[in-house]
Scaffold this active site. Sequence first.
Site, mmCIF file in Angstrom:
data_model
loop_
_atom_site.group_PDB
_atom_site.id
_atom_site.type_symbol
_atom_site.label_atom_id
_atom_site.label_comp_id
_atom_site.label_asym_id
_atom_site.label_seq_id
_atom_site.Cartn_x
_atom_site.Cartn_y
_atom_site.Cartn_z
ATOM 1 N N ASP A 30 -3.806 7.362 4.694
ATOM 2 C CA ASP A 30 -3.461 6.003 5.036
ATOM 3 C C ASP A 30 -4.027 5.400 6.157
ATOM 4 O OD1 ASP A 30 -1.516 3.801 4.630
ATOM 5 O OD2 ASP A 30 -0.002 4.748 5.382
ATOM 6 N N GLU A 31 -4.070 4.120 6.408
ATOM 7 C CA GLU A 31 -4.491 3.580 7.633
ATOM 8 C C GLU A 31 -5.972 3.940 8.158
ATOM 9 O OE1 GLU A 31 -2.993 1.172 8.508
ATOM 10 O OE2 GLU A 31 -0.812 1.487 8.439
ATOM 11 N N ARG A 36 3.021 -10.356 10.291
ATOM 12 C CA ARG A 36 4.601 -9.691 10.189
ATOM 13 C C ARG A 36 5.614 -10.545 9.708
ATOM 14 N NH1 ARG A 36 2.348 -5.596 8.954
ATOM 15 N NH2 ARG A 36 0.476 -6.888 8.960
ATOM 16 N N GLN A 54 -7.070 -4.949 9.760
ATOM 17 C CA GLN A 54 -5.794 -4.706 10.951
ATOM 18 C C GLN A 54 -6.213 -3.436 11.601
ATOM 19 O OE1 GLN A 54 -1.920 -4.820 9.002
ATOM 20 N NE2 GLN A 54 -2.979 -4.930 6.870
ATOM 21 N N LYS A 59 0.893 -1.281 -0.070
ATOM 22 C CA LYS A 59 0.106 -0.052 0.010
ATOM 23 C C LYS A 59 0.824 1.380 0.002
ATOM 24 C CE LYS A 59 -0.727 0.260 4.829
ATOM 25 N NZ LYS A 59 -0.136 1.660 5.103
ATOM 26 N N THR A 60 1.807 1.217 0.842
ATOM 27 C CA THR A 60 2.748 2.308 0.795
ATOM 28 C C THR A 60 3.361 2.733 -0.783
ATOM 29 O OG1 THR A 60 3.612 1.820 3.003
ATOM 30 C CG2 THR A 60 4.875 3.394 1.861
#
Length: 730
Positions: free
Chosen positions: A215-216, A599, A246, A29-30
């Site tokens: 974002d997020e 992760r 998340q 996504k980044t």
Amino acid sequence: MSELNDKQREAVLATEGPLLIVAGAGSGKTRVLIYRMIHLVQGRGISPSRILGVTFTNRAAEEMKSRIRKSLGEIAARIWIATFHSTCAQILRQEIHHLGYSRSFVIYDEDDSLSLIKRVVKDKGLDEKMYPAKWLRSRIEWIKRDLVELGEQFNHQYGQAAEGIKQVYQEYQTRLKIYNALDFNDLLLLTVNLFEREPGVLEKFQDRFRYIMVDEYQDTNYIQYLLVRLLAKKYGNVCVVGDEDQSIYMWRGANIENILNFESDFPNAKVIKMEQNYRSTKRIIETASVLISHNQKRLAKTLWTDNPEGEQIRLVECLDDRQEAERAVETMLRLKSEGYKYRDFSVFYRVNAQSRPVEDALRGREIPYQVFGGLKFYDRKEVKDLLAYLRLLINPDDTVALLRVINTPARGIGQSTIEQLNRLAETRGESMFKAVPDAAGSSQFPERARKALRNFHELISQVRKFWKDENLLSELVEFTMDKSGYEQELLSEATVESEARLENLEELVTAVAEYESNVPEPSLEGFLERTALFNDIDRFSEQGLVSLMTLHTAKGLEFPVVMVLGLEEGLLPHVRSLAEGEEDALEEERRLFYVGMTRAKQRLYLYYARRRMLRGIPAVSSPSRFIEELPAENIKAEHVLGREPGREPQPRKTGGKAGRGFEPDYSGQEVWDSEQEISWRPGMKVRHDTFGEGEIERIEGSEDKIKLVVKFKQAGRKKILARYARLETR
């Protein structure tokens, strides 16, 4: 854009209108956000100053700026990329005069805010025990964050306390304005107020930010949601990126409904799902996907990856939390021999207190580590506070320790009294503690201060007497927590933060109990020396460090090898989520586990213990319900209990604090130890790993606090806790 996959490329090119990018874990996504900003400037000819990128951390903002600068050069600096709070602060620096503030306003941090709240409570004549400052601060944050109305529903929710909360909130806000100060939540609240009261100001920033990217988005709260809605209303070019799977910050106000309701909030919104994972092995992705599918509040998606299948996930059952930590460290050493580096390992846990056994195990093997998202166990404030009390017992002239605890918790010894006490001590050429009795009887000090000083001196005297009476060190820590009022203060705050701090103090009791049961000559001096030396790992820095962190801190990171500890009911899921009707909280706990699992890049280890220490007392643990939700074909179970099946410890009996450290003497009697399923009796021959062979002379206490007085052939007479001693009967 050749390095982007089809979905990533589609998200980059969809620049007009509302867009929801559902970005699964490890889906890049980044990269998409960065390429999207670059495309707006280079491909669409949009002025960089018309683009707003909102992130949740300064670190994320700096990373994005750095990567965009490599493509766009110096004009990249004109793109506004910042956190919500930083963005609002910059807006208010320009426009806050519309609200009656000066542009030179100051921003209060948490300590400043707490200090002001304490003064307001005192000036209002409110009971400080009924209205703890940290509890009030959390209520004030909630009022601002969710725009809570202080009406009938609020009164019903807080009952008698409602009026006091409202008084403090209103006076707190009044004084902030008088002081030309804003707290963190004011940065957001006042920006929304500004936009709603000054349409011209709102339109100015709507024209400035014609392309908005957030974002997020799953972690936004209500006030942040309003800010996005207001800024995007004119042009509608708002792109939000997130993953509802998340969303793990409900406890601090994050509202998962913001991302779930995006399509209804922004009609004609386009939704792009990025489901290809580039981080983890197939087995990890498949297992995590099966787990999260048990949640109801989510957008349908299926993660997949072209990565190798990878190793099976190891599920390791241990006897207790110490064995759990030792097993994790042994696994690290084995993998290191296969080529992994220390920096490749990360250990995740649900609460900070769980780090202590792991830190001990790592230090025991001289493995370098770092604690992310928090201090090392012995550096945490509440632990240092209790250790300062203990230091003062050994050395009353330790003025640093005295200053740390003389008004911790608050007992009416303010800064002016401390300064006056210091002057008295300097005049007499003695330590501050030695000056306390004289100050307590001096008319130079106000009566309130004299009484507080007398009480403090009596407290230290009581604790020192308890220590000199040769009680166990673990009991000394509990006694100090109780008599000082530290424990009660944390209980009365009733916040997530205070609960975590209390858990750390309970873990300190366990650490002391383990020390005294496994060291030939345990002493308070020896324990304090050990904790002081534990913090220096500079000599390991060039080798790379093992990472320790909570699952909340782990979000956004990745490691080749991940170990998740404490997969037990009450820990993960946490006990707060297990109350009836708390389905939303339970789903968030599942998301938290999902975040931890995803992760891991190559190997994933999951641990749980059948017994875990709680305030030095072994409590029976049950495996987490989440374990049953994992697909068996991807799991390899290991059992390292070290005891026969069917010899499980019995649930501990809980009771009040009355009589703590004052159990009846069962000297000369046989005592049944239900936890270890053995009868301890005088004359029994035993063997200890450190002290060698010996004979039980006397038994004290009962239930889960059985103490044995053992005469060892080599080490002499020792009083030890049966639950820690690991004695072998002969």
